[in-house]
Scaffold this motif. Structure first.
Motif, PDB file in Angstrom:
ATOM      1  N   PRO A   1       0.993  -0.863   0.118  1.00  0.00           N
ATOM      2  CA  PRO A   1      -0.349   0.195   0.010  1.00  0.00           C
ATOM      3  C   PRO A   1       0.624   1.427  -0.019  1.00  0.00           C
ATOM      4  O   PRO A   1       0.234   1.904  -0.206  1.00  0.00           O
ATOM      5  CB  PRO A   1      -0.698  -0.094   1.213  1.00  0.00           C
ATOM      6  CG  PRO A   1      -0.015  -0.682   2.167  1.00  0.00           C
ATOM      7  CD  PRO A   1       0.713  -1.585   1.383  1.00  0.00           C
ATOM      8  N   GLY A   2       1.957   1.378  -0.039  1.00  0.00           N
ATOM      9  CA  GLY A   2       2.884   2.202   0.509  1.00  0.00           C
ATOM     10  C   GLY A   2       3.190   2.521  -1.002  1.00  0.00           C
ATOM     11  O   GLY A   2       4.170   1.739  -1.561  1.00  0.00           O
ATOM     12  N   LEU A   3       4.190   4.149  -1.146  1.00  0.00           N
ATOM     13  CA  LEU A   3       4.507   4.370  -2.302  1.00  0.00           C
ATOM     14  C   LEU A   3       6.280   4.825  -1.816  1.00  0.00           C
ATOM     15  O   LEU A   3       6.695   5.002  -0.673  1.00  0.00           O
ATOM     16  CB  LEU A   3       4.463   5.361  -2.483  1.00  0.00           C
ATOM     17  CG  LEU A   3       5.321   6.540  -3.797  1.00  0.00           C
ATOM     18  CD1 LEU A   3       4.309   6.609  -5.178  1.00  0.00           C
ATOM     19  CD2 LEU A   3       6.240   7.148  -3.401  1.00  0.00           C
ATOM     20  N   ILE A   4       6.898   4.022  -2.690  1.00  0.00           N
ATOM     21  CA  ILE A   4       8.584   3.406  -2.000  1.00  0.00           C
ATOM     22  C   ILE A   4       9.632   4.814  -2.901  1.00  0.00           C
ATOM     23  O   ILE A   4       9.603   4.403  -3.966  1.00  0.00           O
ATOM     24  CB  ILE A   4       9.350   2.074  -2.667  1.00  0.00           C
ATOM     25  CG1 ILE A   4       8.748   1.057  -1.677  1.00  0.00           C
ATOM     26  CG2 ILE A   4      11.151   2.349  -2.433  1.00  0.00           C
ATOM     27  CD1 ILE A   4       8.981  -0.163  -2.139  1.00  0.00           C
ATOM     28  N   TYR A   5       9.560   5.886  -2.251  1.00  0.00           N
ATOM     29  CA  TYR A   5      11.034   6.609  -2.728  1.00  0.00           C
ATOM     30  C   TYR A   5      12.150   6.573  -2.352  1.00  0.00           C
ATOM     31  O   TYR A   5      12.087   6.995  -0.855  1.00  0.00           O
ATOM     32  CB  TYR A   5      10.249   7.733  -2.598  1.00  0.00           C
ATOM     33  CG  TYR A   5      10.266   9.002  -2.683  1.00  0.00           C
ATOM     34  CD1 TYR A   5      11.172   9.759  -3.817  1.00  0.00           C
ATOM     35  CD2 TYR A   5      10.822  10.293  -2.068  1.00  0.00           C
ATOM     36  CE1 TYR A   5      11.577  10.647  -4.235  1.00  0.00           C
ATOM     37  CE2 TYR A   5      11.269  11.209  -2.335  1.00  0.00           C
ATOM     38  CZ  TYR A   5      11.404  12.085  -3.722  1.00  0.00           C
ATOM     39  OH  TYR A   5      12.094  12.973  -4.287  1.00  0.00           O
ATOM     40  N   ARG A   6      12.871   6.924  -3.659  1.00  0.00           N
ATOM     41  CA  ARG A   6      14.590   6.532  -2.597  1.00  0.00           C
ATOM     42  C   ARG A   6      14.875   7.969  -3.523  1.00  0.00           C
ATOM     43  O   ARG A   6      15.252   8.455  -4.171  1.00  0.00           O
ATOM     44  CB  ARG A   6      15.125   6.007  -4.301  1.00  0.00           C
ATOM     45  CG  ARG A   6      14.324   4.555  -4.655  1.00  0.00           C
ATOM     46  CD  ARG A   6      15.803   3.347  -4.765  1.00  0.00           C
ATOM     47  NE  ARG A   6      14.970   2.030  -4.859  1.00  0.00           N
ATOM     48  CZ  ARG A   6      14.872   1.260  -3.800  1.00  0.00           C
ATOM     49  NH1 ARG A   6      16.033   1.660  -2.618  1.00  0.00           N
ATOM     50  NH2 ARG A   6      15.076  -0.092  -3.561  1.00  0.00           N
ATOM     51  N   MET A   7      15.353   8.857  -2.031  1.00  0.00           N
ATOM     52  CA  MET A   7      15.895  10.211  -2.243  1.00  0.00           C
ATOM     53  C   MET A   7      17.341   9.756  -1.933  1.00  0.00           C
ATOM     54  O   MET A   7      18.156   9.074  -1.734  1.00  0.00           O
ATOM     55  CB  MET A   7      15.406  11.032  -0.838  1.00  0.00           C
ATOM     56  CG  MET A   7      15.603  11.875  -0.795  1.00  0.00           C
ATOM     57  SD  MET A   7      15.383  12.966   0.774  1.00  0.00           S
ATOM     58  CE  MET A   7      13.556  13.254   0.162  1.00  0.00           C
ATOM     59  N   HIS A   8      18.253  10.771  -3.136  1.00  0.00           N
ATOM     60  CA  HIS A   8      19.316  10.754  -3.101  1.00  0.00           C
ATOM     61  C   HIS A   8      20.362  11.481  -2.105  1.00  0.00           C
ATOM     62  O   HIS A   8      21.223  11.750  -2.087  1.00  0.00           O
ATOM     63  CB  HIS A   8      19.879  11.084  -4.562  1.00  0.00           C
ATOM     64  CG  HIS A   8      19.646   9.985  -5.225  1.00  0.00           C
ATOM     65  ND1 HIS A   8      19.809   8.822  -5.644  1.00  0.00           N
ATOM     66  CD2 HIS A   8      18.825  10.813  -6.857  1.00  0.00           C
ATOM     67  CE1 HIS A   8      19.199   8.082  -6.464  1.00  0.00           C
ATOM     68  NE2 HIS A   8      18.290   8.608  -6.958  1.00  0.00           N
ATOM     69  N   ASN A   9      19.924  12.951  -2.080  1.00  0.00           N
ATOM     70  CA  ASN A   9      20.126  13.828  -0.859  1.00  0.00           C
ATOM     71  C   ASN A   9      19.507  14.313   0.443  1.00  0.00           C
ATOM     72  O   ASN A   9      18.508  15.225  -0.114  1.00  0.00           O
ATOM     73  CB  ASN A   9      20.906  14.899  -1.568  1.00  0.00           C
ATOM     74  CG  ASN A   9      21.898  15.600  -0.985  1.00  0.00           C
ATOM     75  OD1 ASN A   9      21.822  15.438   0.601  1.00  0.00           O
ATOM     76  ND2 ASN A   9      21.929  16.345  -1.146  1.00  0.00           N
ATOM     77  N   PRO A  10      19.799  13.669   1.445  1.00  0.00           N
ATOM     78  CA  PRO A  10      19.978  12.783   1.669  1.00  0.00           C
ATOM     79  C   PRO A  10      19.868  11.353   1.413  1.00  0.00           C
ATOM     80  O   PRO A  10      18.700  11.362   0.847  1.00  0.00           O
ATOM     81  CB  PRO A  10      20.079  12.482   3.488  1.00  0.00           C
ATOM     82  CG  PRO A  10      18.846  12.953   3.669  1.00  0.00           C
ATOM     83  CD  PRO A  10      18.284  14.307   2.417  1.00  0.00           C
ATOM     84  N   LYS A  11      20.626  10.054   1.190  1.00  0.00           N
ATOM     85  CA  LYS A  11      20.553   9.437   0.668  1.00  0.00           C
ATOM     86  C   LYS A  11      19.364   7.984   1.274  1.00  0.00           C
ATOM     87  O   LYS A  11      20.328   7.117   1.872  1.00  0.00           O
ATOM     88  CB  LYS A  11      21.923   8.236   0.878  1.00  0.00           C
ATOM     89  CG  LYS A  11      21.707   7.132  -1.007  1.00  0.00           C
ATOM     90  CD  LYS A  11      23.247   6.312  -0.895  1.00  0.00           C
ATOM     91  CE  LYS A  11      23.018   5.599  -2.235  1.00  0.00           C
ATOM     92  NZ  LYS A  11      22.533   4.530  -1.286  1.00  0.00           N
ATOM     93  N   VAL A  12      18.070   8.216   1.404  1.00  0.00           N
ATOM     94  CA  VAL A  12      17.252   7.482   2.164  1.00  0.00           C
ATOM     95  C   VAL A  12      16.445   6.617   1.282  1.00  0.00           C
ATOM     96  O   VAL A  12      16.007   7.002   0.907  1.00  0.00           O
ATOM     97  CB  VAL A  12      16.808   8.405   3.469  1.00  0.00           C
ATOM     98  CG1 VAL A  12      17.704   8.705   4.422  1.00  0.00           C
ATOM     99  CG2 VAL A  12      15.719   9.134   2.885  1.00  0.00           C
ATOM    100  N   VAL A  13      15.976   5.562   2.437  1.00  0.00           N
ATOM    101  CA  VAL A  13      14.488   5.341   1.663  1.00  0.00           C
ATOM    102  C   VAL A  13      13.447   5.529   2.119  1.00  0.00           C
ATOM    103  O   VAL A  13      13.396   6.203   3.201  1.00  0.00           O
ATOM    104  CB  VAL A  13      14.507   4.041   1.038  1.00  0.00           C
ATOM    105  CG1 VAL A  13      13.032   3.400   0.409  1.00  0.00           C
ATOM    106  CG2 VAL A  13      16.103   3.558   0.185  1.00  0.00           C
TER     107      VAL A  13
END
Length: 184
Positions: free
Chosen positions: A133-145
């Motif tokens: 049910p969730g959206l997975i968002y990969r952030m680059h700065n800072p490097k987190v999910v």
């Protein structure tokens, strides 16, 4: 821009190197709150009440400390363990090398999100509502999910510093607001 209602650090995982071999049988014999069954698992588990953590100790002298709610508590737990080992006559020659590997936090963004739109407008996302049910968002700065849910709840993982959690939540709020993903 709306601010997140709350952010809570749920778990800090730290790896530890002692640079020496350890006799796990001796540790299990001398220290309370340990679990050691080498036929089941090669590491010894040592639980602390304060700070509440579980630490895996391996005969290689490596350890993994989990469960603390801050970087400071992870360091405190490791130092307490080393001190306890020394107190029961286990010769710890070096100071532990402690490195945070992962910080997991939860957040309430205080707004509802349109995940369909988020999947379309944001880069580095994965959204398969029939699978999860969730959206997975990969952030680059800072490097987190960041796992984002329609309710506005979020889970942040992969941070190496507590500060990165707060920066990531601020940035995701900025992006969600800017792109109009927040439901009115």
């Amino acid at each position: 821009m709306p601010k997140a209602k709350s952010i809570h650090i749920e778990n800090v995982v730290a790896s530890v190197i002692l640079n020496q071999r350890l006799d796990l049988n001796l540790i299990a014999e001398r220290l309370p709150n340990t679990e050691f069954d080498p036929d089941q698992f090669p590491g010894l588990v040592l639980r602390l009440e304060q700070p509440k953590t579980a630490t895996l100790i391996f005969n290689s002298g490596k350890m993994v400390c989990t469960g603390s709610k801050s970087e400071k508590d992870a360091v405190k737990a490791v130092k307490k363990i080393v001190e306890s080992l020394r107190e029961v006559g286990i010769d710890i020659k070096n100071e532990p090398i402690i490195q945070v590997q992962n910080i997991v936090a939860s957040a309430n963004l205080g707004v509802e999100l349109n995940l369909e739109e988020a999947a379309f407008l944001l880069e580095n996302t994965l959204y398969e509502p029939e699978q999860f049910p969730g959206l997975i968002y990969r952030m680059h700065n800072p490097k987190v999910v960041i796992l984002l849910f329609g309710s506005g709840k979020a889970v942040i993982t992969g941070a190496k510093r507590e500060e990165d959690i707060f920066v990531a939540v601020d940035r995701v709020m900025e992006v969600l607001t800017e792109k109009g993903i927040i439901r009115e």
